[in-house]
Motif scaffolding. Structure first.
Motif, PDB file in Angstrom:
ATOM      1  N   SER A   7       0.834  -1.194   0.000  1.00 17.16           N
ATOM      2  CA  SER A   7       0.000   0.000   0.000  1.00 17.16           C
ATOM      3  C   SER A   7       0.870   1.246   0.000  1.00 17.16           C
ATOM      4  O   SER A   7       1.996   1.231   0.490  1.00 17.16           O
ATOM      5  N   LEU A  50      -2.064  -0.928  -3.574  1.00 20.44           N
ATOM      6  CA  LEU A  50      -3.452  -1.092  -3.145  1.00 20.44           C
ATOM      7  C   LEU A  50      -3.741  -0.273  -1.896  1.00 20.44           C
ATOM      8  O   LEU A  50      -2.824   0.235  -1.250  1.00 20.44           O
ATOM      9  N   ARG A  51      -5.007  -0.200  -1.522  1.00 18.98           N
ATOM     10  CA  ARG A  51      -5.350   0.292  -0.181  1.00 18.98           C
ATOM     11  C   ARG A  51      -4.849  -0.725   0.839  1.00 18.98           C
ATOM     12  O   ARG A  51      -4.925  -1.932   0.607  1.00 18.98           O
ATOM     13  N   GLN A  53      -5.992  -1.954   3.530  1.00 19.67           N
ATOM     14  CA  GLN A  53      -6.949  -2.976   3.976  1.00 19.67           C
ATOM     15  C   GLN A  53      -7.210  -4.033   2.907  1.00 19.67           C
ATOM     16  O   GLN A  53      -7.748  -5.092   3.210  1.00 19.67           O
ATOM     17  N   ASP A  54      -6.877  -3.745   1.658  1.00 19.95           N
ATOM     18  CA  ASP A  54      -7.151  -4.682   0.567  1.00 19.95           C
ATOM     19  C   ASP A  54      -6.016  -5.670   0.315  1.00 19.95           C
ATOM     20  O   ASP A  54      -6.206  -6.660  -0.404  1.00 19.95           O
ATOM     21  N   THR A  57      -6.743  -9.362   1.045  1.00 24.60           N
ATOM     22  CA  THR A  57      -7.770  -9.895   0.134  1.00 24.60           C
ATOM     23  C   THR A  57      -7.137 -10.304  -1.203  1.00 24.60           C
ATOM     24  O   THR A  57      -7.397 -11.402  -1.712  1.00 24.60           O
ATOM     25  N   PHE A  58      -6.306  -9.431  -1.763  1.00 24.08           N
ATOM     26  CA  PHE A  58      -5.648  -9.754  -3.035  1.00 24.08           C
ATOM     27  C   PHE A  58      -4.770 -10.991  -2.885  1.00 24.08           C
ATOM     28  O   PHE A  58      -4.726 -11.841  -3.764  1.00 24.08           O
ATOM     29  N   HIS A  61      -6.865 -14.332  -2.385  1.00 24.67           N
ATOM     30  CA  HIS A  61      -7.508 -14.808  -3.612  1.00 24.67           C
ATOM     31  C   HIS A  61      -6.507 -15.147  -4.706  1.00 24.67           C
ATOM     32  O   HIS A  61      -6.899 -15.536  -5.801  1.00 24.67           O
ATOM     33  N   HIS A  77      -8.499  -9.212   9.261  1.00 27.30           N
ATOM     34  CA  HIS A  77      -8.830  -9.997   8.069  1.00 27.30           C
ATOM     35  C   HIS A  77      -9.284 -11.393   8.481  1.00 27.30           C
ATOM     36  O   HIS A  77      -8.551 -12.125   9.131  1.00 27.30           O
TER      37      HIS A  77
END
Ligand code: PRT
Ligand code: MG
Length: 213
Positions: A7, A50-51, A53-54, A57-58, A61, A77
């Motif tokens: 980030s 990215l942000r 917090q993301d 998630t990236f 996945h 998370h």
């Protein structure tokens, strides 16, 4: 190609020099670039911006193979889809419970303003306290002064922001630093390449004097 998620802001500011020492130079400074996918000095490694917090998630996945995220973000998370092989010792801060300097004795059902909803819930549940959690996305420090909340759960570094808003730390919930996280499937599929990278980054982090600023 391996993809590393990080980030902008603190994480990138502190991770970029560490990555450079590990031989992974960013082709552009994310702070100055509109590009969200940045090449590196290694032909087979690219960086996604990215942000904060993301990032998990990236990585979970598989959209990124690896990532750098604050432990505060990882605690929020859900699930266990990530390996966390390295504490990078950078972007250090503390996750704290803070309240007004002149706070009255704790309310039976305290109102807690935070963006760390899951972590705050676990923290109060662990103390057997039924708290009302109020989700905010920023400027948590102002919530007690305007009687939106009795206290806040937030990260603090120098504590200057807390002090400037009349708040004091009541309890440290967790010591926070940035961690390297790895997608579990990628770790199996590209084991040699990823473990070589983890080792390089780990050596650079260790040479960082524990991430003192
Ligand atoms: O800011 P934005 O909403 O875009 O996203 P973000 O806040 O998630 O990103 P960023 O770059 O601010 O923080 C990324 C990560 O840095 C966090 O997830 C933490 O792991 C880590 N970190 C380290 C911090 C701090 N230090 C910190 N001081 N994150 C936030 N802060 C805030 C603090 O809450 C206060 O509001 O910075 C402000 C100044 O802190 P004091 O205590 O020095 O006054
Ligand atoms: Mg911020």
């Amino acid at each position: 190609m391996l993809t590393l998620a990080l980030s902008k802001g603190r994480i990138c500011d502190e991770a970029a020099p560490l990555l450079a020492r590990a031989g992974i130079g960013l082709a552009e400074d994310p702070a100055d670039s509109r590009r969200l996918c940045i090449a590196t000095s290694l032909d087979d490694v690219r960086v996604l911006v990215l942000r904060a917090q993301d990032v998990p998630t990236f990585v979970e996945h598989g959209a990124a193979d690896l990532g750098i995220a604050g432990k505060d973000v990882l605690l929020e998370h859900p699930g266990g889809g990530l390996y966390e092989p390295l504490d990078l010792g950078i972007a250090r801060c503390r996750l704290v419970l803070a309240e007004p300097r002149d706070a009255k004795p704790a309310a039976p059902r305290p109102r807690v303003a935070t963006k760390y909803v899951a972590t705050a819930r676990r923290y109060f549940a662990g103390k057997g306290v039924q708290a009302e959690i109020i989700r905010l996305y920023g400027s948590m420090e102002i919530a007690p002064a305007v009687d939106l909340a009795d206290c806040i759960v937030d990260v603090a570094d120098t504590g200057a922001t807390l002090a400037a808003n009349g708040l004091v730390v009541r309890e440290e919930i967790a010591a926070i630093s940035a961690r390297l996280v790895v997608n579990k499937a990628a770790m199996k599929l590209s084991h040699g390449r990823i473990s070589a990278l983890v080792e390089r980054i780990g050596r650079a982090a260790a040479g960082d004097g524990g991430g003192c600023r």
